[in-house]
Design an enzyme around this catalytic site. Structure first.
Site, PDB file in Angstrom:
ATOM      1  N   SER A   1       0.854  -1.185   0.000  1.00  0.00           N
ATOM      2  CA  SER A   1       0.000   0.000   0.000  1.00  0.00           C
ATOM      3  C   SER A   1       0.887   1.231   0.000  1.00  0.00           C
ATOM      4  O   SER A   1       2.009   1.188   0.503  1.00  0.00           O
ATOM      5  CB  SER A   1      -0.888  -0.015   1.252  1.00  0.00           C
TER       6      SER A   1
ATOM      7  N   ASP B   1     -21.815   2.027  -7.453  1.00  0.00           N
ATOM      8  CA  ASP B   1     -20.889   1.391  -6.502  1.00  0.00           C
ATOM      9  C   ASP B   1     -21.677   0.633  -5.430  1.00  0.00           C
ATOM     10  O   ASP B   1     -21.441  -0.562  -5.221  1.00  0.00           O
ATOM     11  CB  ASP B   1     -19.938   2.429  -5.899  1.00  0.00           C
TER      12      ASP B   1
ATOM     13  N   LYS C   1     -14.994  -6.163  -5.324  1.00  0.00           N
ATOM     14  CA  LYS C   1     -16.003  -5.770  -6.293  1.00  0.00           C
ATOM     15  C   LYS C   1     -15.918  -4.281  -6.582  1.00  0.00           C
ATOM     16  O   LYS C   1     -15.566  -3.552  -5.676  1.00  0.00           O
ATOM     17  CB  LYS C   1     -17.401  -6.146  -5.804  1.00  0.00           C
TER      18      LYS C   1
END
Lengths: 307, 307
Positions: A37, A169, A91
């Protein structure tokens, strides 16, 4: 000896810390072995900022779980597959359908597992709802998915950027449940999309599908939040509430728990099963409905939106 | 005895009269046995206005070719498959991806042929271009597809309606060639879409794909019209001009003919082959790129457009 499989988690943001890290920690299948990250990390876990360095330094980690936003996700997934790692995708599985097709082809060519996850499909009441609907004739179904973007994505402008999908979303979670539970597939026949004057993606959408199925998505809902799917059949009425976590039959609650905390543990259990079986699971139906809505939808300009 | 297969043609408009009727008339495989259209008809051919009546009255016609616009097309295709007929679809094969998936499932369940045609793939120089590119490494490709909508669709407001696809109506022809000739698939990475203030679909689009592939679609091109695809490789430069009908290698014309009149005869020959072999041919790659562009694209408002 520790029999757990090692997994690397990429993109240590809100969803990683709220869901992925606790799900992995609670699992008998998995051990979080590294993170990658720009800013985030997890205590006591080796942290990388460069993904190529992670892949190079840790050949012992055979599985990578990607929870960064959809637009940058493809490059990471392609690198991981290229390096022979199994891949789990948050997702939606990508910013475009074609890129997920490309990942499928890569995974298949290399005999690797690719899992396009839909966490809402793992909600407590989804499997019972699917079982109840099997063999019944659906005469009507309606989705109401109304939440407050300021509450769930405070200041996250990227959700309104191209690829962030706007109200789709959250809406794609509803579509992931719908496409799982309906006994027959449906297709979009029309859509109205409300675009804020200053944004590239819709803040609200009303969808019509074949088979008398409709959906109402809105990201401006203050006060109580609504994540309901109601289905009428020749054998009674079914409702899924709380994002698929509570099941009502003919108005009476029958199954489920009012918490989403079971969804990610179920996703990681499924990933463990797929890796052991050497299989993939990539169902793009929810994403196809969103692409169809943005292709076929009528655009309505609405007030500019600021967080 | 006449060995030709009977075909019914549905939607007798400009494309049917300009292309389908002459292609069928010139074919040794086919005989136009009936038409169905609200207004149009073909001399000496039985004309229906009601499609259910056609299917009922003419069980001897085993193949239906649909050339009406994409939005109404699904219902006709589903009726034809339901009635046990093989189906040939004009491009694009539907208004949504999900509806074409549904038709595929129906055709497969009934053992019928479904052919989603892309006429530009049959242009004279496409097969030679594909053969030349096979085995070469593509370093760059660019599509320029600029035509005058007033010339090709005079007064046809439906092309700007949702489902009419705007500039992607011609642009999808370019994408159907691109996806056929490139040795490796590409995926969209970004798009700019110009929407006239008074229209629901774009009048111009600039697309970026992986692998250094770009496209420039514009429907406001007066004067000379341009339908070019230029590809640079490790083994020289290729250009397809005139919508895939003329091939240039390193600047020299090598193959093709400056006419599109071979495209529809080749489609009908292919349909005859598919029916005889009991196979289907449904490649949605061009349509996926359009859906991806409308999903991921950045919207730019431009001047209102009137015919």
């Amino acid at each position: 000896m520790d029999q757990r499989m090692k997994v690397a988690l990429v993109g240590i943001g809100k969803i990683a810390l709220d869901q992925h890290v606790p799900a992995i920690a609670a699992s008998a299948d998995w051990r979080l072995a590294a993170t990658c990250s720009r800013n985030g990390s997890v205590e006591h876990v080796q942290a990388f900022t460069d993904f190529a360095a992670l892949l190079d330094a840790r050949p012992d980690i055979k599985v990578v779980s990607l929870c960064l936003p959809p637009v940058p996700r493809f490059d990471y997934a392609a690198m991981a597959l290229e390096a022979g790692r199994h891949v789990m995708l948050e997702k939606p599985p990508g910013a475009t359908l074609a890129e997920v097709h490309a990942l499928q082809a890569m995974a298949e060519a290399k005999g690797l597992t690719l899992f396009a996850t839909w966490h809402s499909r793992m909600a407590h009441a989804v499997a019972p709802a699917k079982a109840w609907l099997a063999g019944r004739a659906v005469s009507r179904a309606h989705i109401t998915w109304r939440e407050d973007v300021r509450k769930w994505h405070p200041g996250q402008d990227w959700v309104f950027e191209p690829g962030g999908m706007g109200v789709f979303d959250p809406g794609i979670n509803a579509l992931s449940i719908l496409t799982e539970i309906l006994p027959k597939p449906v297709h979009l026949t029309g859509a109205e999309l409300e675009f804020p004057a200053n944004r590239d993606t819709p803040i609200a959408a009303r969808l019509s599908f074949s088979g008398n199925v409709t959906a109402d998505f809105d990201w401006r809902q203050e006060g109580p939040q609504t994540w309901d799917i109601e289905v009428e059949t020749d054998g009674g009425r079914l409702a899924l509430r709380m994002g698929g976590n509570v099941l009502e039959i003919d108005g009476k609650a029958t199954a489920g728990e009012n918490t989403i905390m079971g969804e990610y543990p179920a996703l990681y259990a499924r990933m463990a099963e797929l890796v052991r079986q050497g299989r993939s699971d990539v169902d793009l139906a929810p994403m196809v409905h969103v692409a169809d809505a943005l292709t076929l939808g009528r655009r309505i300009a609405v007030d500019a939106f600021e967080f």
